[in-house]
Structures are given as structure tokens and as C-alpha cells.
Design an enzyme around this catalytic site. Sequence first.
Site, PDB file in Angstrom:
ATOM      1  N   CYS A  46       0.859  -1.178   0.000  1.00  0.00           N
ATOM      2  CA  CYS A  46       0.000   0.000   0.000  1.00  0.00           C
ATOM      3  C   CYS A  46       0.899   1.234   0.000  1.00  0.00           C
ATOM      4  CB  CYS A  46      -0.899  -0.009   1.229  1.00  0.00           C
ATOM      5  SG  CYS A  46      -1.885   1.498   1.414  1.00  0.00           S
ATOM      6  N   CYS A  49       0.346   3.256   3.628  1.00  0.00           N
ATOM      7  CA  CYS A  49       0.815   2.751   4.930  1.00  0.00           C
ATOM      8  C   CYS A  49       1.908   1.689   4.831  1.00  0.00           C
ATOM      9  CB  CYS A  49      -0.358   2.216   5.736  1.00  0.00           C
ATOM     10  SG  CYS A  49      -1.012   0.647   5.122  1.00  0.00           S
ATOM     11  N   CYS A  98      -5.109   0.494   6.264  1.00  0.00           N
ATOM     12  CA  CYS A  98      -5.373   1.939   6.367  1.00  0.00           C
ATOM     13  C   CYS A  98      -6.601   2.393   5.597  1.00  0.00           C
ATOM     14  CB  CYS A  98      -4.152   2.739   5.922  1.00  0.00           C
ATOM     15  SG  CYS A  98      -3.906   2.759   4.127  1.00  0.00           S
ATOM     16  N   CYS A 118      -7.875  -5.802  -9.855  1.00  0.00           N
ATOM     17  CA  CYS A 118      -7.497  -4.738 -10.774  1.00  0.00           C
ATOM     18  C   CYS A 118      -7.130  -3.521  -9.918  1.00  0.00           C
ATOM     19  CB  CYS A 118      -8.691  -4.452 -11.684  1.00  0.00           C
ATOM     20  SG  CYS A 118      -8.407  -3.213 -12.921  1.00  0.00           S
TER      21      CYS A 118
END
Length: 137
Positions: A46, A49, A98, A118
Site C-alpha cells: 500500500c 501505509c 489503512c 485490478c
Amino acid sequence: MANKPSPGELKNGLSEMQFYVTQHHGTEPPFTGRLLHNKKNGVYHCLVCDAPLFNSQTKYDSGCGWPSFYEPVSDEAIRYLTDNSHGMQRIEIRCGNCDAHLGHVFPDGPQPTGERYCVNSASLSFTDEQNGEQIKG
């Protein structure tokens, strides 16, 4: 949600596109993402985070214009929400840590799962397992 920076920190730390995608459920234009054609071995995290989301071994070319994966690193990595926007019925995927918007999951992927995660490049960072280099989408 844990480990989410403040809105001010996010606004200062992300590009306009990264902020739009992760915080306003946006979508980057197809075939424009920096990580779309990445073929290196490693882990996709991510961008907000740094939680691990997808292993490179589960990435494949779906032809849709966004990085596609057939499964996340764990059940806890991804949060799923019903998305009825734009006259469509879809399943939105968000970071399980997050709550950053990542993209959508569709039931048209390859085996072994039959799913296509996706994901917007702008919501990801990639860590190369060989040299530790990090690339932000």
C-alpha cells in the site's frame, strides 16, 4: 484504521493522482500506471501505509490497463466493499490496514482463484526482492 497518516500528511506526501486514487476512490487512466509493466520479483505494498498487499508471483497481464493480481498476500490484506457507482455493480478493494482505495476485484481472473484484482498503480509501491529498491506507482 491503523497507521493512516493525517489528511495533511497525505496531501503533502502524495502526488495529486496518488491522493485522488487512494483518498477519493479515483481511477488512474488505463495503461498509464508506472507499475503496470513491472516484471521484477518482489512485493507490492500500500502506498499510504506500506502494508504488504500482493506478491509479484500473483501478478499477470490481464490486458485491462491496470496491474492485475489473482490473490492478495493474506485474507487480512484487503477489505472488500460493495460499489454501485457509475451504474455498475462491483466489489471495491481497499487496504485492510489503512482503508486506502486500491481498485476493484472481478470474477474473471485466472486459476487458481478465478479472480482479477485490478489495482491502480497510484495506490501501490513495489519493493524489489533482489536489491530492496522501492518504486512508487
